[in-house]
Design a protein around this motif. Structure first.
Motif, PDB file in Angstrom:
ATOM      1  N   THR A 137       5.888  -2.484  -9.638  1.00 46.85           N
ATOM      2  CA  THR A 137       5.101  -1.348  -9.168  1.00 46.85           C
ATOM      3  C   THR A 137       5.892  -0.508  -8.165  1.00 46.85           C
ATOM      4  O   THR A 137       5.887   0.720  -8.226  1.00 46.85           O
ATOM      5  CB  THR A 137       3.800  -1.844  -8.515  1.00 46.85           C
ATOM      6  OG1 THR A 137       3.150  -2.749  -9.419  1.00 46.85           O
ATOM      7  CG2 THR A 137       2.871  -0.690  -8.209  1.00 46.85           C
ATOM      8  N   TYR A 187      -4.368   8.890  -7.297  1.00 45.51           N
ATOM      9  CA  TYR A 187      -5.361   8.019  -7.914  1.00 45.51           C
ATOM     10  C   TYR A 187      -6.754   8.638  -7.772  1.00 45.51           C
ATOM     11  O   TYR A 187      -7.524   8.712  -8.720  1.00 45.51           O
ATOM     12  CB  TYR A 187      -5.301   6.652  -7.246  1.00 45.51           C
ATOM     13  CG  TYR A 187      -6.433   5.737  -7.590  1.00 45.51           C
ATOM     14  CD1 TYR A 187      -7.400   5.419  -6.669  1.00 45.51           C
ATOM     15  CD2 TYR A 187      -6.539   5.192  -8.880  1.00 45.51           C
ATOM     16  CE1 TYR A 187      -8.437   4.579  -6.979  1.00 45.51           C
ATOM     17  CE2 TYR A 187      -7.580   4.352  -9.204  1.00 45.51           C
ATOM     18  CZ  TYR A 187      -8.532   4.041  -8.253  1.00 45.51           C
ATOM     19  OH  TYR A 187      -9.563   3.212  -8.567  1.00 45.51           O
ATOM     20  N   TYR A 189       7.086   3.309  -8.643  1.00 43.41           N
ATOM     21  CA  TYR A 189       6.697   4.311  -7.655  1.00 43.41           C
ATOM     22  C   TYR A 189       7.889   5.215  -7.304  1.00 43.41           C
ATOM     23  O   TYR A 189       7.746   6.431  -7.202  1.00 43.41           O
ATOM     24  CB  TYR A 189       6.174   3.622  -6.400  1.00 43.41           C
ATOM     25  CG  TYR A 189       5.881   4.559  -5.258  1.00 43.41           C
ATOM     26  CD1 TYR A 189       4.700   5.282  -5.214  1.00 43.41           C
ATOM     27  CD2 TYR A 189       6.794   4.720  -4.211  1.00 43.41           C
ATOM     28  CE1 TYR A 189       4.426   6.143  -4.154  1.00 43.41           C
ATOM     29  CE2 TYR A 189       6.527   5.573  -3.152  1.00 43.41           C
ATOM     30  CZ  TYR A 189       5.348   6.278  -3.134  1.00 43.41           C
ATOM     31  OH  TYR A 189       5.081   7.130  -2.083  1.00 43.41           O
ATOM     32  N   ILE A 201       1.518   2.448  -3.441  1.00 39.69           N
ATOM     33  CA  ILE A 201       0.345   2.717  -4.271  1.00 39.69           C
ATOM     34  C   ILE A 201      -0.044   4.171  -4.097  1.00 39.69           C
ATOM     35  O   ILE A 201      -0.208   4.641  -2.971  1.00 39.69           O
ATOM     36  CB  ILE A 201      -0.836   1.808  -3.857  1.00 39.69           C
ATOM     37  CG1 ILE A 201      -0.476   0.341  -4.041  1.00 39.69           C
ATOM     38  CG2 ILE A 201      -2.086   2.157  -4.656  1.00 39.69           C
ATOM     39  CD1 ILE A 201      -0.187  -0.080  -5.454  1.00 39.69           C
ATOM     40  N   ASP A 202      -0.168   4.843  -5.216  1.00 42.33           N
ATOM     41  CA  ASP A 202      -0.433   6.264  -5.140  1.00 42.33           C
ATOM     42  C   ASP A 202      -1.929   6.507  -4.977  1.00 42.33           C
ATOM     43  O   ASP A 202      -2.642   6.779  -5.926  1.00 42.33           O
ATOM     44  CB  ASP A 202       0.071   6.948  -6.406  1.00 42.33           C
ATOM     45  CG  ASP A 202       0.739   8.249  -6.055  1.00 42.33           C
ATOM     46  OD1 ASP A 202       0.449   8.776  -4.969  1.00 42.33           O
ATOM     47  OD2 ASP A 202       1.547   8.734  -6.847  1.00 42.33           O
ATOM     48  N   GLN A 260       0.815  -1.220   0.000  1.00 42.19           N
ATOM     49  CA  GLN A 260       0.000   0.000   0.000  1.00 42.19           C
ATOM     50  C   GLN A 260       0.854   1.278   0.000  1.00 42.19           C
ATOM     51  O   GLN A 260       0.449   2.295  -0.558  1.00 42.19           O
ATOM     52  CB  GLN A 260      -0.916  -0.015   1.222  1.00 42.19           C
ATOM     53  CG  GLN A 260      -2.075   0.959   1.137  1.00 42.19           C
ATOM     54  CD  GLN A 260      -3.083   0.553   0.061  1.00 42.19           C
ATOM     55  OE1 GLN A 260      -3.512  -0.578   0.008  1.00 42.19           O
ATOM     56  NE2 GLN A 260      -3.437   1.491  -0.805  1.00 42.19           N
ATOM     57  N   TRP A 281      -4.426  -3.332  -7.905  1.00 43.35           N
ATOM     58  CA  TRP A 281      -4.136  -3.591  -6.504  1.00 43.35           C
ATOM     59  C   TRP A 281      -5.384  -3.398  -5.643  1.00 43.35           C
ATOM     60  O   TRP A 281      -5.705  -4.231  -4.803  1.00 43.35           O
ATOM     61  CB  TRP A 281      -3.012  -2.696  -6.002  1.00 43.35           C
ATOM     62  CG  TRP A 281      -2.887  -2.743  -4.516  1.00 43.35           C
ATOM     63  CD1 TRP A 281      -3.181  -1.753  -3.628  1.00 43.35           C
ATOM     64  CD2 TRP A 281      -2.463  -3.874  -3.723  1.00 43.35           C
ATOM     65  NE1 TRP A 281      -2.981  -2.188  -2.341  1.00 43.35           N
ATOM     66  CE2 TRP A 281      -2.533  -3.474  -2.371  1.00 43.35           C
ATOM     67  CE3 TRP A 281      -2.045  -5.168  -4.031  1.00 43.35           C
ATOM     68  CZ2 TRP A 281      -2.205  -4.329  -1.332  1.00 43.35           C
ATOM     69  CZ3 TRP A 281      -1.715  -6.015  -2.991  1.00 43.35           C
ATOM     70  CH2 TRP A 281      -1.791  -5.599  -1.665  1.00 43.35           C
ATOM     71  N   GLU A 282      -6.087  -2.323  -5.869  1.00 41.17           N
ATOM     72  CA  GLU A 282      -7.284  -2.047  -5.075  1.00 41.17           C
ATOM     73  C   GLU A 282      -8.306  -3.172  -5.251  1.00 41.17           C
ATOM     74  O   GLU A 282      -8.932  -3.622  -4.305  1.00 41.17           O
ATOM     75  CB  GLU A 282      -7.908  -0.703  -5.487  1.00 41.17           C
ATOM     76  CG  GLU A 282      -7.003   0.506  -5.278  1.00 41.17           C
ATOM     77  CD  GLU A 282      -6.668   0.773  -3.813  1.00 41.17           C
ATOM     78  OE1 GLU A 282      -7.437   0.352  -2.927  1.00 41.17           O
ATOM     79  OE2 GLU A 282      -5.612   1.397  -3.563  1.00 41.17           O
ATOM     80  N   TYR A 334       1.880   1.829 -14.252  1.00 40.87           N
ATOM     81  CA  TYR A 334       1.838   2.016 -12.800  1.00 40.87           C
ATOM     82  C   TYR A 334       0.412   2.283 -12.327  1.00 40.87           C
ATOM     83  O   TYR A 334      -0.052   1.717 -11.344  1.00 40.87           O
ATOM     84  CB  TYR A 334       2.754   3.161 -12.380  1.00 40.87           C
ATOM     85  CG  TYR A 334       2.603   3.529 -10.926  1.00 40.87           C
ATOM     86  CD1 TYR A 334       3.184   2.751  -9.926  1.00 40.87           C
ATOM     87  CD2 TYR A 334       1.869   4.646 -10.547  1.00 40.87           C
ATOM     88  CE1 TYR A 334       3.021   3.067  -8.592  1.00 40.87           C
ATOM     89  CE2 TYR A 334       1.705   4.973  -9.208  1.00 40.87           C
ATOM     90  CZ  TYR A 334       2.286   4.181  -8.237  1.00 40.87           C
ATOM     91  OH  TYR A 334       2.102   4.501  -6.922  1.00 40.87           O
ATOM     92  N   ARG A 335      -0.265   3.145 -13.052  1.00 38.10           N
ATOM     93  CA  ARG A 335      -1.635   3.486 -12.654  1.00 38.10           C
ATOM     94  C   ARG A 335      -2.569   2.277 -12.766  1.00 38.10           C
ATOM     95  O   ARG A 335      -3.426   2.062 -11.919  1.00 38.10           O
ATOM     96  CB  ARG A 335      -2.167   4.634 -13.523  1.00 38.10           C
ATOM     97  CG  ARG A 335      -1.501   5.950 -13.194  1.00 38.10           C
ATOM     98  CD  ARG A 335      -2.126   7.096 -13.971  1.00 38.10           C
ATOM     99  NE  ARG A 335      -1.362   8.324 -13.762  1.00 38.10           N
ATOM    100  CZ  ARG A 335      -0.855   9.080 -14.741  1.00 38.10           C
ATOM    101  NH1 ARG A 335      -1.043   8.730 -15.995  1.00 38.10           N
ATOM    102  NH2 ARG A 335      -0.166  10.171 -14.454  1.00 38.10           N
ATOM    103  N   CYS A 370      -2.063   0.150  -9.848  1.00 38.06           N
ATOM    104  CA  CYS A 370      -2.725   0.707  -8.666  1.00 38.06           C
ATOM    105  C   CYS A 370      -4.194   0.296  -8.640  1.00 38.06           C
ATOM    106  O   CYS A 370      -4.712  -0.128  -7.606  1.00 38.06           O
ATOM    107  CB  CYS A 370      -2.600   2.230  -8.636  1.00 38.06           C
ATOM    108  SG  CYS A 370      -0.950   2.821  -8.218  1.00 38.06           S
TER     109      CYS A 370
END
Lengths: 128, 128
Positions: free
Chosen positions: B19, A117, B23, A112-113, A109, B101-102, B94-95, B98
DNA sequence: TTGACATCCTACGACAGTCGTAGTACGATT
DNA sequence: AATCGTACTACGACTGTCGTAGGATGTCAA
């Protein structure tokens, strides 16, 4: 959604298929097909485990002593199936994985941006 | 703690090393050794990326066009190093990661026994 | 009875990211 | 000159996932 498991990379799930299976078996003994359906329904169709992944997880976990198998003819139907039940070792393994998950989740986490985001989602100009 | 990366399995991190690296590079160009130290410090020593993992991630991501390399002699020291900077494609990747990941976090979480985990930890206040 | 279809499972091999091991080479410190 | 931290490359083993294939049973309808 065209793809199966769209958005879920197998590299992330890797190592957590076992955990998911044990989570199911923790409730009651079950067998391949049923477990597969339960995972699918719990994840609300977001994750569908592959058959080969599932059965290879079974043999791996049985070898490691996390689960035990037995033959049984389920609900009325004369069809014999291979049921699995979780062992003490499996329960401990599951708990370890839960702890590991909390730790890992916390670490990942941090990379993770989250804020950008959120901004991105509302920012039509795409500014950063 | 005796072990390196105790509690963090490489199977979970798998696919998220990229990732993490991106970052770091999102902030400013950097090179192997420095990135490795930043990951270690951001994770508060909870995760230490292996050298080989790091450099193989570089070559993979450069091949995929997520990062670009250039030679430079860093801060005063005459030593040449291979720096990497993130590309547009890398930023997009990367985005995506993210978002993924969520999603993944949410799915895995459903198979983690959170309440018994809290009880195990002995939370007397019952906080959540 | 035949066929289609869902269920239930096994075998085999490819793939990719991680990591152990090893080695090179430079610069600074002692 | 020896040691240490830095900076990087090469190679191959390992493991979980997954594509492909196949087989066997049960149910239901035509």
């Amino acid at each position: 959604m065209a793809e199966i498991n769209a958005g879920i990379s197998s590299d992330v799930i890797r190592g957590y298929n076992d955990t998911m299976i044990l989570y199911i078996l923790k409730q009651e003994p079950s067998y391949g097909y049923e477990i597969s359906k339960r995972i699918r329904s719990i994840s609300e169709d977001k994750y569908i485990i592959k058959e080969t992944t599932l059965y290879s997880a079974f043999s791996r976990m049985e070898k490691n002593g996390y689960i035990e198998s037995y033959e049984a003819a389920g609900d009325g139907s004369g069809k014999k199936r291979t049921y699995y039940r979780i062992s003490e070792a499996g329960l401990n393994y599951y708990r370890e994985k839960c702890n590991e998950w909390e730790l890992t989740k916390d670490v990942v986490q941090r990379f993770i941006d989250g804020s950008s985001y959120l901004i991105m989602k509302g920012d039509k100009n795409g500014n950063d």
